[in-house]
Design an enzyme around this catalytic site. Structure first.
Site, PDB file in Angstrom:
ATOM      1  N   GLU A 167       7.268 -12.731  -4.956  1.00  0.00           N
ATOM      2  CA  GLU A 167       8.465 -11.942  -4.682  1.00  0.00           C
ATOM      3  C   GLU A 167       9.458 -12.231  -5.799  1.00  0.00           C
ATOM      4  O   GLU A 167       9.784 -13.384  -6.066  1.00  0.00           O
ATOM      5  CB  GLU A 167       9.089 -12.319  -3.339  1.00  0.00           C
ATOM      6  CG  GLU A 167       8.249 -11.962  -2.127  1.00  0.00           C
ATOM      7  CD  GLU A 167       8.906 -12.419  -0.833  1.00  0.00           C
ATOM      8  OE1 GLU A 167      10.073 -12.872  -0.873  1.00  0.00           O
ATOM      9  OE2 GLU A 167       8.247 -12.353   0.215  1.00  0.00           O
ATOM     10  N   TYR A 208       7.122  -9.582   7.034  1.00  0.00           N
ATOM     11  CA  TYR A 208       7.823 -10.829   6.677  1.00  0.00           C
ATOM     12  C   TYR A 208       8.604 -11.273   7.910  1.00  0.00           C
ATOM     13  O   TYR A 208       9.562 -10.630   8.305  1.00  0.00           O
ATOM     14  CB  TYR A 208       8.752 -10.550   5.501  1.00  0.00           C
ATOM     15  CG  TYR A 208       9.430 -11.758   4.874  1.00  0.00           C
ATOM     16  CD1 TYR A 208       9.814 -12.868   5.612  1.00  0.00           C
ATOM     17  CD2 TYR A 208       9.705 -11.782   3.515  1.00  0.00           C
ATOM     18  CE1 TYR A 208      10.435 -13.962   5.031  1.00  0.00           C
ATOM     19  CE2 TYR A 208      10.336 -12.871   2.913  1.00  0.00           C
ATOM     20  CZ  TYR A 208      10.691 -13.955   3.678  1.00  0.00           C
ATOM     21  OH  TYR A 208      11.315 -15.024   3.098  1.00  0.00           O
ATOM     22  N   ASP A 213      21.014 -14.247   2.024  1.00  0.00           N
ATOM     23  CA  ASP A 213      20.598 -15.417   1.265  1.00  0.00           C
ATOM     24  C   ASP A 213      21.592 -16.560   1.398  1.00  0.00           C
ATOM     25  O   ASP A 213      22.803 -16.358   1.420  1.00  0.00           O
ATOM     26  CB  ASP A 213      20.430 -15.047  -0.205  1.00  0.00           C
ATOM     27  CG  ASP A 213      19.270 -14.091  -0.418  1.00  0.00           C
ATOM     28  OD1 ASP A 213      18.151 -14.465  -0.047  1.00  0.00           O
ATOM     29  OD2 ASP A 213      19.489 -12.965  -0.903  1.00  0.00           O
TER      30      ASP A 213
END
Length: 270
Positions: free
Chosen positions: A49, A175, A60
């Site tokens: 990724e 994911y 994040d």
């Protein structure tokens, strides 16, 4: 079959999970980042990724936020990220590579232009964190129509009512964000992960990769016994942040990648 389908099918035959590694394009600079990218497959990464730097990466944690700041400070942009993939593909035609990031830079670049150039340079799929399925027509559908996989994030708070909507149109792999938090956060319990994987398998036949909070070879091995893929990002990026030289950054990332790969590969033996 796409590179992602091929890779996960090969690993299923080998009875092992994939090591999925995340790094931010252009961190800490273009040349160092490209060297890391090119070195990851040899160090054991099965899927890569590559983060598209963005000023406001809301999913994040601090490590990847700082990676974005470093990359943007080194003048990394979407065009350079695509060029990095193009250079990676000169030496590697097998390793699946997924671009991960946010819709704003893609929208500004132009959706159709981005899709066309991503395909041309060798991108296999997209993870776009802030594009819910209600907006499939804006990116997911045209990307998949062109041949790019569109990988969805699912979380501990994605219930059984919402899950089919999230998975609709998903491809490549699923994911699973194992903690209700940002990247680099504390790891989930194995019991929680096992229950989550079982629930996801009731809804999809796609490979399931687990991320967020995995930092060590031992943690990677534990997840690799339960899931089809193990995603590690912040732990790798920490080596870039702490390095004094490009060589230290490259060696640190690739050494940890090799250790993680060893854990993943031995997880189901014996």
């Amino acid at each position: 079959m796409s590179r992602l389908q091929t890779r996960f099918a090969e690993l299923k035959e080998q009875n092992r999970a994939a090591l999925v590694t995340f790094v931010t394009a252009g961190d800490p600079d273009y040349d160092t980042s490209l060297a890391i990218l090119k070195g990851l497959p040899g160090a054991g990464a099965d899927v890569i990724e590559l983060g598209m730097p963005f000023t406001d990466p809301m999913a994040d944690g601090p490590a990847i936020q700082l990676a974005n700041i470093r990359a943007l400070g080194a003048q990394q942009n979407l065009a350079k990220t695509l060029q990095m993939v193009r250079e990676f593909r000169k030496d590697n035609a097998e390793t699946p590579l997924v671009l991960m990031g946010y819709f704003n830079p893609i929208h500004r670049y132009g959706v159709q232009r981005f899709i066309g150039e991503a395909l041309d340079c060798g991108v296999d799929g997209l993870i776009v964190v802030d594009m819910p399925p209600e907006h499939n027509s804006e990116l997911c559908e045209p990307a998949q129509a062109a041949g790019l996989d569109f990988i969805r994030l699912t979380t501990p708070t994605t219930d059984d009512v919402r899950l089919p909507t999230v998975l609709n149109g998903s491809s490549g792999f699923v994911y699973y964000v194992s903690v209700a938090g940002v990247t680099g956060a504390g790891a989930a319990t194995l019991e929680h992960v096992e229950e989550a994987v079982a629930r996801l398998r009731r809804h999809t036949d796609l490979p399931i990769s687990i991320g967020f909070g995995i930092r060590t070879s031992e943690q990677a091995a534990a997840i690799a016994r339960l899931a089809d893929g193990v995603v590690v990002g912040s732990a790798l990026i920490d080596h870039i942040a702490s390095a004094d030289t490009s060589e230290q950054a490259i060696d640190g990332v690739l050494s940890l990648c090799a250790a993680l790969a060893d854990g993943v590969r031995k997880a189901r033996l014996g």
